[in-house]
Design an enzyme around this catalytic site. Structure first.
Site, PDB file in Angstrom:
ATOM      1  N   ARG A  10       0.844  -1.204   0.000  1.00 17.96           N
ATOM      2  CA  ARG A  10       0.000   0.000   0.000  1.00 17.96           C
ATOM      3  C   ARG A  10       0.881   1.258   0.000  1.00 17.96           C
ATOM      4  NH1 ARG A  10      -1.849   1.765   5.995  1.00 17.96           N
ATOM      5  NH2 ARG A  10      -0.241   0.699   7.183  1.00 17.96           N
ATOM      6  N   GLU A  58     -18.314   4.669  -1.088  1.00 15.21           N
ATOM      7  CA  GLU A  58     -17.536   3.959  -2.103  1.00 15.21           C
ATOM      8  C   GLU A  58     -18.307   3.719  -3.399  1.00 15.21           C
ATOM      9  OE1 GLU A  58     -15.964   3.165   1.953  1.00 15.21           O
ATOM     10  OE2 GLU A  58     -17.953   2.963   1.032  1.00 15.21           O
ATOM     11  N   PHE A  83     -14.270  -2.717   0.896  1.00 12.09           N
ATOM     12  CA  PHE A  83     -15.218  -1.682   0.488  1.00 12.09           C
ATOM     13  C   PHE A  83     -15.206  -1.452  -1.018  1.00 12.09           C
ATOM     14  CE2 PHE A  83     -13.744  -0.031   4.809  1.00 12.09           C
ATOM     15  CZ  PHE A  83     -14.633  -0.845   5.480  1.00 12.09           C
ATOM     16  N   HIS A 109      -5.324  -3.066   1.906  1.00 10.85           N
ATOM     17  CA  HIS A 109      -5.768  -3.802   3.096  1.00 10.85           C
ATOM     18  C   HIS A 109      -6.538  -5.076   2.726  1.00 10.85           C
ATOM     19  CE1 HIS A 109      -4.739   0.132   4.608  1.00 10.85           C
ATOM     20  NE2 HIS A 109      -4.809  -0.310   5.860  1.00 10.85           N
ATOM     21  N   ARG A 167      -1.596  -4.388   3.706  1.00  6.71           N
ATOM     22  CA  ARG A 167      -1.269  -3.511   4.832  1.00  6.71           C
ATOM     23  C   ARG A 167       0.087  -3.862   5.436  1.00  6.71           C
ATOM     24  NH1 ARG A 167      -4.614  -3.403  10.580  1.00  6.71           N
ATOM     25  NH2 ARG A 167      -3.517  -1.648  11.551  1.00  6.71           N
TER      26      ARG A 167
END
Length: 313
Positions: A10, A58, A83, A109, A167
């Site tokens: 990320r 989102e 999401f 993530h 992550r």
């Protein structure tokens, strides 16, 4: 011996966006109130006029990205994988996939390595969801070098792309000066003759660690890094299967519908081979330290080695 450098993909995502911002003037980055976590805040700092915070909405963000794509922009819609792929699946399918718009989805993530956030945030289904969308490219990079190269490749690709980032900080296994990334082309990380381990994402470095342990016990494992799950490098997968006779897939994702399923689909048509799928076995994750969860769910090098050894013997 120097310590192995570890970087979360990320982080690589945010850095790559900022690096490409000056070169690609049409690049626009959208986020859903998570710029700090997804690291798109790095791009926002450099190009504030080209960063749009859509808030915790989102589904709407995907619609905004679709609209921007119709004007010639190259939008990256960013959020956690749960999401992005989960909550906004319908909008991705109908507003981005169906008209085949040039939208890139930066999903961070992903997988159980989200850790303490628990089962609701640990998306182990996103690869399966995105694979089903016609024309969607699905990429899961293994390290910092590959992740940054993947962002650039996504920008240069015409059409929708789903990029999966983690992550947890993972070892840098590639040399930036010599590494070449190509959408749809796997990478042989290690040669071997007894079994082929096909991995994606953070499981690539763990599979390489497993191969080292197996070598000490007389098992020569070939390790293939499949960074692009769709389109899959079917020729490489089939060739490796024919060479070693047995295949093991390893992914930080459900064993249903992900890398393992893609590999089995290819092999059933091109080179029927015994396959062991290692991943999340039809269960939800749980809250806990990322490293502990990876071990509990059998995705660490030691666990992979034990499973491969039993499969080969």
């Amino acid at each position: 011996m120097s310590e192995i450098k570890k970087i979360a993909t990320r982080e690589s995502y945010g850095k790559a966006l900022a690096e490409c911002g000056a070169e690609y003037k049409e690049l626009v980055v959208l986020d859903a109130d998570l710029a700090g976590a997804t690291k798109t805040g790095v791009f926002k700092k450099a190009f504030p006029e080209r960063h749009i915070d859509c808030g915790i909405a989102e589904c709407n963000m995907m619609g905004v990205a679709a609209g921007l794509a119709t004007t010639g922009k190259i939008p990256f819609a960013s959020s956690f994988a749960m999401f992005a792929a989960g909550r906004a699946f319908e909008q991705i399918r109908n507003s981005i996939g169906y008209p085949h718009l040039n939208v890139k989805i930066g999903a961070t993530h992903a997988g159980i390595s989200v850790g303490e956030d628990g089962a609701t945030h640990q998306c182990n289904e996103d690869i399966a969801l995105m694979r089903t969308i016609p024309g969607m490219v699905v990429i899961s990079p293994a390290d910092d070098v590959e992740a940054r190269a993947a962002v650039r490749a996504a920008i240069e690709h015409q059409g929708p792309v789903y990029l999966r980032f983690g992550r947890l900080a993972v070892p840098v296994i590639h040399d930036e000066a010599s590494y070449k990334f190509e959408i749809g082309k796997g990478v042989v990380e290690r040669e071997g003759k007894d079994v082929t381990i096909i991995a994606t994402g953070l499981c690539v470095s763990e599979s390489l660690a497993a191969a080292e342990k197996l070598a000490a016990e007389g098992i020569d494992a070939k390790v293939v890094n499949i960074h692009t799950i769709k389109p899959l490098d079917e020729d490489l997968v089939a060739a490796a299967a024919k060479e070693t006779g047995k295949v093991v897939t390893v992914e930080e994702h459900s064993v249903i519908g992900g890398l393992g399923s893609a590999v089995c689909d290819a092999l059933s048509a091109k080179a029927p081979t015994p396959v062991l799928k290692i991943g999340i076995n039809d269960t939800y994750g749980e809250s806990g330290p990322a490293a502990a969860l990876i071990k509990k769910y059998g995705l660490d090098g030691d666990s992979i080695a034990e499973k491969v050894k039993a499969f080969v013997k």
